[in-house]
Design an enzyme around this catalytic site. Sequence first.
Site, PDB file in Angstrom:
ATOM      1  CG  ASP A  57     146.710  -2.527  55.043  1.00 12.26           C
ATOM      2  OD1 ASP A  57     146.878  -1.667  54.203  1.00 12.26           O
ATOM      3  OD2 ASP A  57     147.157  -2.477  56.032  1.00 12.26           O
ATOM      4  CB  THR A 132     146.011  17.098  49.777  1.00  7.95           C
ATOM      5  OG1 THR A 132     145.843  18.377  50.419  1.00  7.95           O
ATOM      6  CG2 THR A 132     147.309  16.485  49.970  1.00  7.95           C
ATOM      7  CG  ASP A 133     144.806  22.241  49.130  1.00  8.99           C
ATOM      8  OD1 ASP A 133     145.098  21.632  50.205  1.00  8.99           O
ATOM      9  OD2 ASP A 133     144.119  23.375  49.054  1.00  8.99           O
ATOM     10  CD  GLU A 134     146.919  19.975  54.227  1.00  6.51           C
ATOM     11  OE1 GLU A 134     147.993  19.671  55.017  1.00  6.51           O
ATOM     12  OE2 GLU A 134     145.831  20.027  54.824  1.00  6.51           O
ATOM     13  CE1 TYR A 158     146.801  13.465  54.366  1.00  2.67           C
ATOM     14  CE2 TYR A 158     147.043  15.963  54.149  1.00  2.67           C
ATOM     15  CZ  TYR A 158     146.389  14.824  53.514  1.00  2.67           C
ATOM     16  OH  TYR A 158     145.408  14.642  52.663  1.00  2.67           O
ATOM     17  CB  SER A 159     151.428  18.075  53.275  1.00  2.77           C
ATOM     18  OG  SER A 159     152.581  18.588  54.205  1.00  2.77           O
ATOM     19  CE  LYS A 162     146.969  12.067  49.599  1.00  2.51           C
ATOM     20  NZ  LYS A 162     146.117  11.198  49.399  1.00  2.51           N
ATOM     21  N   PRO A 291     151.327  23.012  65.405  1.00  5.63           N
ATOM     22  CG  PRO A 291     152.676  21.599  66.490  1.00  5.63           C
ATOM     23  CD  PRO A 291     150.981  21.782  66.223  1.00  5.63           C
TER      24      PRO A 291
END
Length: 355
Positions: A57, A132-134, A158-159, A162, A291
């Site tokens: 991990d 990420t681009d998000e 998530y974004s 990140k 959503p």
Amino acid sequence: MILVTGGAGFIGSNFVLDWLAAGNEPIVNLDVLTYAGNLQNLEAIAGDGRHIFVRGDICDGDLIATLLREHPIRAIVHFAAESHVDRSIHGPEDFIQTNIVGTFRLLEAARGHWAALSSDAKSAFRFLHVSTDEVYGSLSPSDPPFAETNQYQPNSPYSASKAAADHLVRSYHHTYGLPVLTTNCSNNYGPFHFPEKLIPLCIHNALAGKPLPIYGDGMQIRDWLYVKDHTAAVRRVLEAGTPGETYNIGGWNEKPNIDVVKTLCRILDEEHPKADGTSYADQITFVKDRPGHDRRYAIDARKIEAALGWKPVETFETGIRKTVRWYLDHQEWVANVASGGYRDWINTHYGATST
Ligand code: NAD
Ligand code: DAU
């Protein structure tokens, strides 16, 4: 040698395979093997002495410190993450733990290791963080694509996780001088893509005679990048990127989701026609929207092209055809993922070398 995290996932495993095909520098591959980690992706290099797989991990700082002590690691390429937006909506906790705490632990271990290196090794060391681009949020139809200077406006757990990781990585450069590189990439597709994501899910469902679920009106836009183009970009950034810089990586392939799915149905109709002569497109089904669904992502990839000479090789047409072909030719891989059988690979093939 280099340390790769998340090298049994979709992009990570493509990176490991492409890295070892492009050169001879060995890899330590640290992956905890969540549901998204699949050692069958690495079947082609089973037994290859240049690949050391460690099951562990990234939140385990002692383990990372041990790996950095025991192997002559000159760079870390960090892919490991919880990566699926829908999962982050239903259960954000793992995203906070792996994407934020895990990246922090990795940075701390890297900082300790780096501080003790000779001055030459210190300046050659790299920590490459794959993001990420998000993190940039959602574009309106008339907005220019995301540049590296865009403000961060993450919209999903998530974004946001990140984005937090990106900020930590940035801070370790500014505060401690750690030679970091960050890449912010658009939607990847290609071999070994886990069939919870749009493209592999629709290929899998199409062949299984199931509905192809399109969220909302299907007019959300993503900028699709063939995964092999992404792995080449990451290699190039590692080789020649300037520490402290970020590089946006994209495919110059903006497509509404509905067009993506219709295109792959058309290719399936050609490559694997249905016995009854109907089109796979008949299976398209509009379902409830995600959503907080971001409307449009698009990457301005001019910086990496100008500074490092990288640009994508594949168009969407060439990349999606290769991808459909790959799934048709690797039905056993798909079946193992769908049945959960891929989990057995951990014990059968790598049990002895896993920690
Ligand atoms: P993936 O979900 O397919 O693979 C993630 C891998 O990380 C798996 O092998 C998993 O076992 C491993 N992992 C998860 N938690 C871990 C932990 N705590 N310790 C060690 N290993 C762990 O993800 P992917 O699609 O290959 O994405 C790789 C990276 O690229 C991620 O950081 C993601 O945010 C980023 N990214 C992905 C895309 C995309 O389109 N897939 C686009 C841009 C950026
Ligand atoms: O933009 C980069 C991101 O791309 C990465 O950071 C993520 O890790 C990766 O998962 C991907 O995120 P997306 O949410 O864009 O990918 P996904 O394949 O889940 O969805 C692509 C688009 O398709 C999105 O607009 C949602 C839609 N979709 C998705 C699924 C799974 C559907 O319409 N139906 C579906 O069943």
